[in-house]
Design a protein around this motif. Sequence first.
Motif, PDB file in Angstrom:
ATOM      1  N   MET A 182      13.148   1.713   3.165  1.00 55.26           N
ATOM      2  CA  MET A 182      11.827   2.107   2.650  1.00 55.26           C
ATOM      3  C   MET A 182      10.767   1.107   3.109  1.00 55.26           C
ATOM      4  O   MET A 182       9.680   1.488   3.539  1.00 55.26           O
ATOM      5  CB  MET A 182      11.826   2.121   1.112  1.00 55.26           C
ATOM      6  CG  MET A 182      12.677   3.214   0.487  1.00 55.26           C
ATOM      7  SD  MET A 182      12.559   3.122  -1.331  1.00 55.26           S
ATOM      8  CE  MET A 182      14.194   3.620  -1.811  1.00 55.26           C
ATOM      9  N   ARG A 183      11.090  -0.183   3.028  1.00 52.23           N
ATOM     10  CA  ARG A 183      10.105  -1.203   3.399  1.00 52.23           C
ATOM     11  C   ARG A 183       9.845  -1.229   4.908  1.00 52.23           C
ATOM     12  O   ARG A 183       8.716  -1.438   5.341  1.00 52.23           O
ATOM     13  CB  ARG A 183      10.539  -2.575   2.880  1.00 52.23           C
ATOM     14  CG  ARG A 183      10.322  -2.703   1.373  1.00 52.23           C
ATOM     15  CD  ARG A 183      10.476  -4.133   0.895  1.00 52.23           C
ATOM     16  NE  ARG A 183      11.867  -4.549   0.897  1.00 52.23           N
ATOM     17  CZ  ARG A 183      12.751  -4.190  -0.030  1.00 52.23           C
ATOM     18  NH1 ARG A 183      12.386  -3.412  -1.028  1.00 52.23           N
ATOM     19  NH2 ARG A 183      13.991  -4.597   0.036  1.00 52.23           N
TER      20      ARG A 183
ATOM     21  N   GLU B 242       0.792  -1.232   0.000  1.00 51.65           N
ATOM     22  CA  GLU B 242       0.000   0.000   0.000  1.00 51.65           C
ATOM     23  C   GLU B 242       0.823   1.281   0.000  1.00 51.65           C
ATOM     24  O   GLU B 242       0.335   2.340  -0.378  1.00 51.65           O
ATOM     25  CB  GLU B 242      -0.928   0.005   1.224  1.00 51.65           C
ATOM     26  CG  GLU B 242      -2.131  -0.913   1.035  1.00 51.65           C
ATOM     27  CD  GLU B 242      -2.898  -1.154   2.322  1.00 51.65           C
ATOM     28  OE1 GLU B 242      -3.845  -1.962   2.269  1.00 51.65           O
ATOM     29  OE2 GLU B 242      -2.535  -0.557   3.361  1.00 51.65           O
ATOM     30  N   ALA B 243       2.081   1.175   0.446  1.00 47.80           N
ATOM     31  CA  ALA B 243       2.902   2.395   0.558  1.00 47.80           C
ATOM     32  C   ALA B 243       3.374   2.876  -0.809  1.00 47.80           C
ATOM     33  O   ALA B 243       3.512   2.094  -1.744  1.00 47.80           O
ATOM     34  CB  ALA B 243       4.092   2.125   1.460  1.00 47.80           C
ATOM     35  N   LEU B 244       3.607   4.165  -0.884  1.00 37.20           N
ATOM     36  CA  LEU B 244       4.173   4.760  -2.096  1.00 37.20           C
ATOM     37  C   LEU B 244       5.548   5.315  -1.759  1.00 37.20           C
ATOM     38  O   LEU B 244       5.710   6.048  -0.780  1.00 37.20           O
ATOM     39  CB  LEU B 244       3.280   5.904  -2.603  1.00 37.20           C
ATOM     40  CG  LEU B 244       3.881   6.736  -3.745  1.00 37.20           C
ATOM     41  CD1 LEU B 244       3.892   5.940  -5.054  1.00 37.20           C
ATOM     42  CD2 LEU B 244       3.120   8.045  -3.940  1.00 37.20           C
TER      43      LEU B 244
ATOM     44  N   ILE C 246      -1.595  11.949   6.883  1.00 36.99           N
ATOM     45  CA  ILE C 246      -0.872  10.808   6.311  1.00 36.99           C
ATOM     46  C   ILE C 246       0.484  10.689   6.997  1.00 36.99           C
ATOM     47  O   ILE C 246       1.223  11.665   7.096  1.00 36.99           O
ATOM     48  CB  ILE C 246      -0.699  10.992   4.780  1.00 36.99           C
ATOM     49  CG1 ILE C 246      -2.070  10.969   4.096  1.00 36.99           C
ATOM     50  CG2 ILE C 246       0.229   9.926   4.201  1.00 36.99           C
ATOM     51  CD1 ILE C 246      -2.028  11.297   2.603  1.00 36.99           C
ATOM     52  N   ARG C 247       0.782   9.479   7.471  1.00 37.58           N
ATOM     53  CA  ARG C 247       2.072   9.230   8.106  1.00 37.58           C
ATOM     54  C   ARG C 247       3.140   9.126   7.022  1.00 37.58           C
ATOM     55  O   ARG C 247       2.951   8.464   6.006  1.00 37.58           O
ATOM     56  CB  ARG C 247       1.998   7.935   8.914  1.00 37.58           C
ATOM     57  CG  ARG C 247       3.281   7.542   9.626  1.00 37.58           C
ATOM     58  CD  ARG C 247       2.999   6.320  10.487  1.00 37.58           C
ATOM     59  NE  ARG C 247       4.157   5.547  10.801  1.00 37.58           N
ATOM     60  CZ  ARG C 247       4.846   5.641  11.954  1.00 37.58           C
ATOM     61  NH1 ARG C 247       4.443   6.490  12.874  1.00 37.58           N
ATOM     62  NH2 ARG C 247       5.886   4.878  12.180  1.00 37.58           N
ATOM     63  N   VAL C 248       4.277   9.790   7.272  1.00 39.40           N
ATOM     64  CA  VAL C 248       5.286   9.885   6.210  1.00 39.40           C
ATOM     65  C   VAL C 248       6.682   9.508   6.708  1.00 39.40           C
ATOM     66  O   VAL C 248       7.046   9.788   7.848  1.00 39.40           O
ATOM     67  CB  VAL C 248       5.237  11.306   5.558  1.00 39.40           C
ATOM     68  CG1 VAL C 248       5.362  12.394   6.596  1.00 39.40           C
ATOM     69  CG2 VAL C 248       6.300  11.486   4.498  1.00 39.40           C
TER      70      VAL C 248
ATOM     71  N   GLY D  60       3.854   1.731   9.002  1.00 40.19           N
ATOM     72  CA  GLY D  60       2.624   2.495   8.761  1.00 40.19           C
ATOM     73  C   GLY D  60       2.791   3.761   7.953  1.00 40.19           C
ATOM     74  O   GLY D  60       1.832   4.520   7.784  1.00 40.19           O
ATOM     75  N   CYS D  61       3.992   4.013   7.454  1.00 43.81           N
ATOM     76  CA  CYS D  61       4.174   5.194   6.595  1.00 43.81           C
ATOM     77  C   CYS D  61       3.491   4.916   5.262  1.00 43.81           C
ATOM     78  O   CYS D  61       3.843   3.966   4.564  1.00 43.81           O
ATOM     79  CB  CYS D  61       5.653   5.499   6.368  1.00 43.81           C
ATOM     80  SG  CYS D  61       6.522   5.992   7.856  1.00 43.81           S
TER      81      CYS D  61
END
Length: 303
Positions: A135-136, A49-51, A79-81, A142-143
């Motif tokens: 990144m993963r 789901e993450a971008l 949005i969590r980043v 939850g980012c």
Amino acid sequence: MSSLQPAQLVEQLHRGDPRSVARAISLVEDQSDVGASIMQGLDQQRLDEALTVGITGPPGAGKSTLTGALIHHLRQQKIRVGIIAVDPSSPLTHGALLGDRIRMMDHALDQDVVVRSMATRGRLGGVCAAAGAAMRIMAASGCRVILVETVGIGQSEMDIASLADITVLVLAPGFGDEIQAMKAGILEVVDLLVINKADMPGAQKLLFDLGKGLRASDQVLQTCASEKQGTADLLTRLLSLEKMLRQEQKLQQRRLCSLRQETVDWSLELFKKRLTALVHAQHCTGIDPRVAAEQLLNRVIPG
Ligand SMILES: Nc1nc2c(ncn2[C@@H]2O[C@H](COP(=O)(O)OP(=O)(O)O)[C@@H](O)[C@H]2O)c(=O)[nH]1
Ligand SMILES: [Mg+2]
């Protein structure tokens, strides 16, 4: 914390605990076995789901300012980043490049802004491998969006930026020389071109100079990041590009390609370590190094 089992660490990072995120990334960077088992335990749905967005461009073009503006807009939408700042040039600036700006923008106390700096100490390949893992890990914590800022416009920085789902190139008026040096090939891997500092003279000329290297389909956006002008639009474009890539199954393809590249990077990293140990343990007197290398490699991967 050090005695924590991988499963516990994964559980805590899934709950969004920032210290566990930092710890997990460090373990992967250190090439530890624990790091490897953490990576296997991450919530696949969150990863899907993450971008991830790679932001690259010459130093001073405004990448950090732009990143700060994007964080602002994302947080407005709750949005969590995650932010990963890769600094290939100098271990001395570790954490300073992006950290200062983040602090300036009052996100330091925000638990839903996860920041990580990665200094390469001259080993860009290694960071390339670890950046994908970072990144993963952030995605699993939850980012929903992860921004990766790389400093520089060389091939290696582009390689890192293009590990991300979407690559943004940031340019600004007054960077003519860098752009001349960079032109060939780089625009091909860029999804979105941002001309920042649109408030400064020369923005139109820059666009004109780039003209020949651009394709009709290229997306070009002008921003003034320091005033957050055009930056909300940039976020909208990023999210709609994401939607399109998902609908056309292209995101999957890109990720597969990135995973393959990361596998190569990791193989080289781990290989180098073992190979060095092996060569130094051998008593290869009098053999030409080129010949010795060939013999050794043939034992592992027959050519
Ligand atoms: N005039 C103007 N200055 C900007 C803009 N965006 C960033 N800057 C300034 O440009 C300098 C470099 O920005 P920074 O974000 O650190 O660039 P980076 O090295 O690419 O990360 C800083 O002094 C910023 O305040 C802009 O849109 N207009
Ligand atoms: Mg910066």
